[in-house]
Design an enzyme around this catalytic site. Structure first.
Site, PDB file in Angstrom:
ATOM      1  CD  GLU A 146      -5.442 -12.578 -36.435  1.00  0.00           C
ATOM      2  OE1 GLU A 146      -4.899 -12.118 -35.418  1.00  0.00           O
ATOM      3  OE2 GLU A 146      -6.630 -12.362 -36.724  1.00  0.00           O
ATOM      4  NE  ARG A 200       9.727  16.399 -33.359  1.00  0.00           N
ATOM      5  CZ  ARG A 200       8.883  17.387 -33.642  1.00  0.00           C
ATOM      6  NH1 ARG A 200       7.897  17.668 -32.822  1.00  0.00           N
ATOM      7  NH2 ARG A 200       9.016  18.067 -34.751  1.00  0.00           N
ATOM      8  N   GLY A 248       2.740  -3.169 -28.528  1.00  0.00           N
ATOM      9  CA  GLY A 248       1.665  -2.208 -28.710  1.00  0.00           C
ATOM     10  C   GLY A 248       0.355  -2.955 -28.653  1.00  0.00           C
ATOM     11  CG  HIS A 253       0.536  -9.294 -27.087  1.00  0.00           C
ATOM     12  ND1 HIS A 253       0.074 -10.288 -27.903  1.00  0.00           N
ATOM     13  CD2 HIS A 253      -0.054  -8.168 -27.499  1.00  0.00           C
ATOM     14  CE1 HIS A 253      -0.775  -9.772 -28.763  1.00  0.00           C
ATOM     15  NE2 HIS A 253      -0.866  -8.488 -28.541  1.00  0.00           N
ATOM     16  CG  ASP A 268      -0.206 -12.512 -31.745  1.00  0.00           C
ATOM     17  OD1 ASP A 268      -0.161 -11.283 -31.807  1.00  0.00           O
ATOM     18  OD2 ASP A 268      -1.230 -13.154 -31.521  1.00  0.00           O
ATOM     19  CB  SER A 321      -4.799  -6.488 -29.515  1.00  0.00           C
ATOM     20  OG  SER A 321      -4.592  -7.817 -29.760  1.00  0.00           O
ATOM     21  N   GLY A 322      -4.030  -5.272 -32.558  1.00  0.00           N
ATOM     22  CA  GLY A 322      -4.669  -4.658 -33.717  1.00  0.00           C
ATOM     23  C   GLY A 322      -4.003  -3.389 -34.205  1.00  0.00           C
ATOM     24  N   GLY A 371      -1.103  -3.209 -35.576  1.00  0.00           N
ATOM     25  CA  GLY A 371      -0.417  -3.456 -36.846  1.00  0.00           C
ATOM     26  C   GLY A 371       0.989  -4.017 -36.718  1.00  0.00           C
ATOM     27  CE  LYS A 372       1.495  -6.633 -31.187  1.00  0.00           C
ATOM     28  NZ  LYS A 372       0.226  -5.952 -30.918  1.00  0.00           N
ATOM     29  CB  SER A 373       0.948  -9.250 -37.706  1.00  0.00           C
ATOM     30  OG  SER A 373       0.789  -9.797 -36.427  1.00  0.00           O
TER      31      SER A 373
END
Lengths: 323, 89
Positions: free
Chosen positions: A207, A248, A158, A143, A182, A160-161, A163-165
């Site tokens: 999406e 860092r 990361g 995923h 996705d 779902s939601g 902000g990968k897309s």
């Protein structure tokens, strides 16, 4: 990857390997190939059957056929029966040669597919091995979103939601290329090489929340997509948290393991005012610098250490100078 | 973690609209959701993943839910699948 049938191999590769099926017929084609290995049964022909790898595809070349032709028919029949009844998946006779008749009869009798190929033995072996390695390569679905940024394959993961897309869309807008969104199909094509591509059904669709499903290829054209790309760095997007210690310095590289291959991973926190796209480009370029032998973090750290040791030498000198 | 199987009952299977319904149901919960069909396992909160399953009518979908609200989540998810997403069966 599961076993494949001889028929599947034949259908997929008969042109490339110039195969002609001459014996063994229908039932022979239903046999299974279970290992991506090839064997030339030289020693077995001469009577040494111990440790004979019967699970492998057997290939006969000029040497083997020339040896068999020297033998009388009874001996040829004995050897043919022995080899073809051992459970081998299939037999290829290369270089346009014709095997002695008992081999054809035995292949028919034991229902083992016997193929002829006009290609040289080394050529058949090399092409067949490449195909088998491809078919048997370990693979999985992940995923995430895979983008080619300056030629470096960045795999975004990361929740779902997170902000990968959206990051991928921004990168495409800046001229980088989307491989898969996705769901990324990952195949280990070599001991330390992971190849990612999208599923046939999903293609380069994406999406975007609030907008719906879009087609990157239609929208941005062919330059915005790529069919497959080596996965070189994983970028794990996380929500900014006060309690997590983010990298860092970047002197020590953290790694993650996918299908047994270790690749570097970076944990990048998302928070207002952070431009992940530019950070992504920097990650890609920094990775290339490291590949070319430059490690900026390490260089700076060395410079600092040198400065400190020089300073302390001067100080030591001045302090012990009682002139 | 809770695991359940749910059967796709609506006539046209998991096409775009049911996929969206399924994903919105899964997204309401904070638990992680995964669906498996054969050897394909996808994130239940990803519309693309769910569509990729291409699960036709009669498919037994494996539902895995893991997290603080898993019990309510699994009930809601299985219900939306087994009621055929409000479509004809």
């Amino acid at each position: 990857m599961d076993d494949i049938t001889v028929e599947k191999l034949y259908q997929a590769r008969k042109r490339d390997l110039e195969l002609t099926l001459v014996a063994g017929g229908e039932e022979g084609l239903h046999r299974k190939v279970s290992v991506p290995l090839i064997h030339r049964p030289g020693l077995a022909l001469s009577g040494h059957y111990e440790r004979f790898p019967a699970e492998r595809i057997q290939v006969l070349g000029e040497t083997e056929v020339a040896y068999l032709e020297k033998l009388d028919k009874a001996k040829q029949t004995e050897i043919a029966d022995r080899i073809l009844s051992s459970g081998i998946p299939m037999l290829i006779v290369a270089k346009g040669l014709t095997p002695p008749a008992p081999f054809l009869e035995s292949a028919q009798g034991h229902r083992v597919a016997l193929f002829l190929s006009r290609l040289g033995t080394a050529d058949v072996s090399a092409r067949l091995k490449a195909y088998l390695d491809h078919i048997f390569a370990p693979s999985t679905n992940l995923h995430g979103t895979l983008v080619d940024v300056y030629g470096v394959g960045l795999m975004y993961t990361g929740k779902s939601g997170i902000g990968k897309s959206e990051v991928a869309l921004d990168l495409v807008e800046r001229g980088h290329r989307l491989v898969a969104d996705d769901v990324v199909k990952v195949t280990r094509v070599a001991p330390d090489v992971l190849m990612g591509h999208s599923s046939e059904l999903l293609g380069h669709h994406m999406e975007i929340r609030g907008v719906g499903i879009i087609d990157i290829e239609e929208l941005f054209g062919i330059r915005a997509i790529r069919l497959q790309k080596r996965i070189e760095v994983e970028v794990r997007l996380t929500l900014w948290s006060e309690t997590v210690d983010y990298e860092r310095l970047g002197i020590e590289e953290q790694t993650t393991t996918i299908l047994g291959v270790r690749i570097p991973i970076l944990y990048v926190p998302i928070s207002p005012g952070k431009n992940i796209t530019v950070i992504s480009e920097v990650i890609a370029m920094n990775h290339m610098l490291k590949v070319y032998g430059e490690n900026s973090a390490l260089e700076l750290s060395k410079k600092l250490s040198q400065r400190l040791s020089r300073q302390s030498m001067t100080q030591d000198y001045l302090e012990s100078d009682y002139e | 973690m809770i695991t359940r199987t749910a059967k796709i009952v609506n006539r046209f299977g998991l096409h775009a609209r049911p996929s969206a319904m399924l994903v919105s149901t899964a997204t309401k919960f904070s638990s992680e959701v995964f669906f498996t069909k054969d050897d394909l396992r996808v994130n239940g909160k990803s519309i693309m993943g769910v569509m990729m399953l291409a699960a036709e009518k009669g498919t037994e979908l494996l539902v895995e839910v893991n997290g603080p609200d898993e019990e309510e989540a699994v009930v809601a998810i299985v219900r939306v699948i087994e009621t055929g997403f409000g479509e004809k069966s």
